[in-house]
Design a protein around this motif. Structure first.
Motif, PDB file in Angstrom:
ATOM      1  N   LEU A 105     119.892  -2.938  63.542  1.00  0.00           N
ATOM      2  CA  LEU A 105     119.403  -4.047  64.356  1.00  0.00           C
ATOM      3  C   LEU A 105     120.525  -4.744  65.108  1.00  0.00           C
ATOM      4  N   GLN A 106     121.644  -4.975  64.456  1.00  0.00           N
ATOM      5  CA  GLN A 106     122.777  -5.647  65.093  1.00  0.00           C
ATOM      6  C   GLN A 106     123.273  -4.863  66.296  1.00  0.00           C
ATOM      7  N   LEU A 107     123.473  -3.579  66.067  1.00  0.00           N
ATOM      8  CA  LEU A 107     124.000  -2.720  67.114  1.00  0.00           C
ATOM      9  C   LEU A 107     123.031  -2.636  68.293  1.00  0.00           C
ATOM     10  N   GLU A 108     121.748  -2.543  67.979  1.00  0.00           N
ATOM     11  CA  GLU A 108     120.748  -2.472  69.042  1.00  0.00           C
ATOM     12  C   GLU A 108     120.746  -3.756  69.849  1.00  0.00           C
ATOM     13  N   ALA A 109     120.817  -4.862  69.115  1.00  0.00           N
ATOM     14  CA  ALA A 109     120.814  -6.150  69.802  1.00  0.00           C
ATOM     15  C   ALA A 109     122.025  -6.253  70.718  1.00  0.00           C
ATOM     16  N   ALA A 110     123.172  -5.778  70.222  1.00  0.00           N
ATOM     17  CA  ALA A 110     124.395  -5.826  71.013  1.00  0.00           C
ATOM     18  C   ALA A 110     124.239  -5.031  72.310  1.00  0.00           C
ATOM     19  N   SER A 111     123.399  -4.008  72.267  1.00  0.00           N
ATOM     20  CA  SER A 111     123.179  -3.189  73.457  1.00  0.00           C
ATOM     21  C   SER A 111     122.020  -3.716  74.283  1.00  0.00           C
ATOM     22  N   GLY A 112     121.438  -4.794  73.828  1.00  0.00           N
ATOM     23  CA  GLY A 112     120.298  -5.331  74.556  1.00  0.00           C
ATOM     24  C   GLY A 112     119.090  -4.416  74.520  1.00  0.00           C
ATOM     25  N   ARG A 113     118.990  -3.621  73.457  1.00  0.00           N
ATOM     26  CA  ARG A 113     117.832  -2.730  73.370  1.00  0.00           C
ATOM     27  C   ARG A 113     116.847  -3.209  72.323  1.00  0.00           C
ATOM     28  N   ASN A 114     115.653  -2.741  72.450  1.00  0.00           N
ATOM     29  CA  ASN A 114     114.639  -3.021  71.466  1.00  0.00           C
ATOM     30  C   ASN A 114     114.487  -1.789  70.586  1.00  0.00           C
ATOM     31  N   PRO A 115     114.938  -1.877  69.350  1.00  0.00           N
ATOM     32  CA  PRO A 115     114.952  -0.705  68.478  1.00  0.00           C
ATOM     33  C   PRO A 115     113.551  -0.144  68.229  1.00  0.00           C
ATOM     34  N   VAL A 116     112.575  -1.027  68.156  1.00  0.00           N
ATOM     35  CA  VAL A 116     111.213  -0.554  67.912  1.00  0.00           C
ATOM     36  C   VAL A 116     110.742   0.302  69.091  1.00  0.00           C
ATOM     37  N   ASP A 117     111.028  -0.169  70.294  1.00  0.00           N
ATOM     38  CA  ASP A 117     110.702   0.624  71.474  1.00  0.00           C
ATOM     39  C   ASP A 117     111.360   1.994  71.405  1.00  0.00           C
ATOM     40  N   GLY A 118     112.592   1.996  70.972  1.00  0.00           N
ATOM     41  CA  GLY A 118     113.315   3.257  70.847  1.00  0.00           C
ATOM     42  C   GLY A 118     112.565   4.227  69.949  1.00  0.00           C
ATOM     43  N   PHE A 119     112.144   3.729  68.798  1.00  0.00           N
ATOM     44  CA  PHE A 119     111.423   4.585  67.864  1.00  0.00           C
ATOM     45  C   PHE A 119     110.098   5.056  68.460  1.00  0.00           C
TER      46      PHE A 119
END
Lengths: 336, 336
Positions: A105-119
């Motif tokens: 979650l931290q890393l995704e947030a740092a990239s401005g991405r939504n991890p759930v969307d990624g999945f």
DNA sequence: ATGAAAGCGCTAACAA
DNA sequence: TTGTTAGCGCTTTCAT
């Protein structure tokens, strides 16, 4: 003249041709269908080996509309409790033919991405949430979700999700009772602002109350880090110098507390006994020898995976919530 | 009567229809092609938002034969140096539109899986190896590989791979020279059997030789763990009780050494100064305050990612090998 | 038990 | 600048 580019990877067509069968049959063999004659199965298998064939996940996902993959969202790769969780998850998901992909979650947030969307873009068949993402991230997830290890998310934001968590309240009780049994009375608690921290605090408070002792809690608004543990312990030792034992909300905070103790010329367990939580690798280092509550993260992972599989089988069943019982691991920080 | 199952996810067809354009146009908009008129782009974007459309990676991968994903193989999730490496990788891969998937060699091995096969089945466009898998696992990988952080794998098993690693030999020199500057002469080294450990050892040995001092090395066959660090330090202190400083092959071993020192009634830095390597979170904990060599893993990751992108651009360029310069972070274990 | 054929949702020429 | 049209490699009825 260019040599024929031979590196195109073989497809089921190639395998089928090589084995002298139809590509449907190859597909059947691949998925281990029972109704295939032994000679054909062998022929296909030989062709696969000979050509070095590897199935294309993309094609298979597209055709079948399922990836046999589950996404696992963890909070922070720095916090190694996820490793055990993951091992537990895989111990049951692997044999079931599922693939696990992890995001932090931290890393995704740092990239401005939504991890759930990624999945979801990746067509994961289900999600394991081992973190507490902002509620808006988890609205309307169209696939099954099981919340693992953390309990807060469940009821409110994800009413339909299954939950498998550690019984943190009981863990807090275990830690406190251990110190009580050792003869301590002035037992303080260093807490934090996370969901698990709140449960652990409650366990501590209940045991103190039942023992007729005063509960002393510091740091309920802090991050559960080493630095904050240090700060909280400093504050505690300044305001209540008579404490003889500390229950920390996790191992990191406990290590922070060690530093605060040393600064005052105190040490564990001689002057102040210290209990951590998580039973992380940290706790096992000889130099720290930290008594710690073991939430059995691996088992939480395994149970979460079983729950997931059951949910995939039966999407309509009512949500399940399971609590895994923690145990106490006694080390040098509370006993000689 | 069942309600019409409305949860099928929308496709580009749906978006195209909704926006009144062809699906090719939608595809173009999706990929941010420049030659699209502004009104159309808006129409498509609105349709996407309205329908909650999410592109299917599977379909896109199948059609384009590329996934824009890179696989990262790390050694062990327990060893947090990978977190920085990963952050560095993502800091350049994310903006370039690549997705990163991580696997842990230990975990894969425990499942009896071949992680490289996993990445290939997934159609990763390239691989980052931040571990030292058995050579047979990395033979004939048909996609670009960059080896990050570890140096051994490169030349032998993967002659075509790019390598971005820390200059461990220089790091070993830095650590040793620091102790020399502090006035130490009886400086011993606790080593391990990994590739990086060998380089660090070499750096230590060179500085000792140049200073005309005797190099004392223990543990070159050990795992680089806390437990082994403890064992090695015990052995060292028993056989050479006059040492006044220790260079450890990594932070974990250094923490193990702390325990051995304490057991003999010694402490750092008063009796024996200790330097670690990795500058892991561990080193920063106040209670440990470990002077440590920082390999700049994040920068290694970023550089590896840049190398990867360059390789993808130009597959035929000669392999590149870059060494990142480490720096020393001084803390309480060597200075008061 | 095995084969034929129609897609899955997207990309990439090529046309227009 | 936009639309048409083949596939990509596999799964999955439906026949046989």
């Amino acid at each position: 003249m260019t040599t024929g580019d031979n590196r195109a990877r073989p497809t089921i067509y190639d395998v089928a041709r090589h084995a002298g069968v139809s590509k449907s049959l190859v597909s059947l063999v691949l998925r281990g269908e029972p109704h295939v004659s032994e000679p054909r199965r062998r022929a296909v298998q030989d062709a696969i080996d000979a050509l070095g064939y590897r199935p294309s996940r993309a094609a298979s996902a597209l055709a079948s509309q399922r990836t046999r993959s589950v996404g696992v969202l963890i909070d922070d790769f720095h916090n190694p409790w996820f490793v055990e969780l993951l091992a537990g998850l895989r111990s049951v998901l692997d044999p079931a033919g599922y693939t696990v992909t992890v995001a932090d979650l931290q890393l995704e947030a740092a990239s401005g991405r939504n991890p759930v969307d990624g999945f979801l873009a990746q067509h994961a068949d289900a999600l394991v949430l081992a973190a507490e993402p902002a509620p808006e991230l988890v609205r309307d997830i169209p696939i099954p979700v099981v919340v693992a290890g953390v309990r807060e998310l469940g009821p409110s934001a994800l009413p339909r999700a299954d939950v498998v968590a550690g019984d943190d309240e009981h863990g807090g009780e275990l830690a406190t009772r251990h110190l009580l049994d050792l003869g301590h009375h002035a037992i303080a608690h260093i807490s934090g602002r996370s969901g698990p921290a709140a449960h652990r605090r409650r366990g501590y408070e209940r045991v103190m109350r039942e023992a007729g002792l005063e509960a002393v809690v510091v740091g309920s608004t802090l991050e559960t880090t080493e630095a904050e543990g240090y700060a909280a312990a400093q504050e505690l030792l300044a305001s209540a110098p008579s404490v003889t034992a500390i229950v920390a909300s996790n191992d990191l905070m406990a290590v922070g507390a060690f530093a605060a103790l040393r600064e005052r010329g105190l040490s564990a367990p001689a002057d102040v006994a210290v209990v951590g939580y998580d039973n992380s690798p940290l706790a096992g280092y000889r130099y720290l020898a930290l008594t710690s509550v073991d939430p059995h993260s691996r088992e939480i992972g395994a149970e979460a995976a079983r729950t997931l599989l059951a949910r995939l089988e039966n999407p309509e069943a009512p949500p399940r919530r399971a609590l895994i019982d923690p145990t106490l691991v006694v080390r040098g920080s509370t006993a000689e």
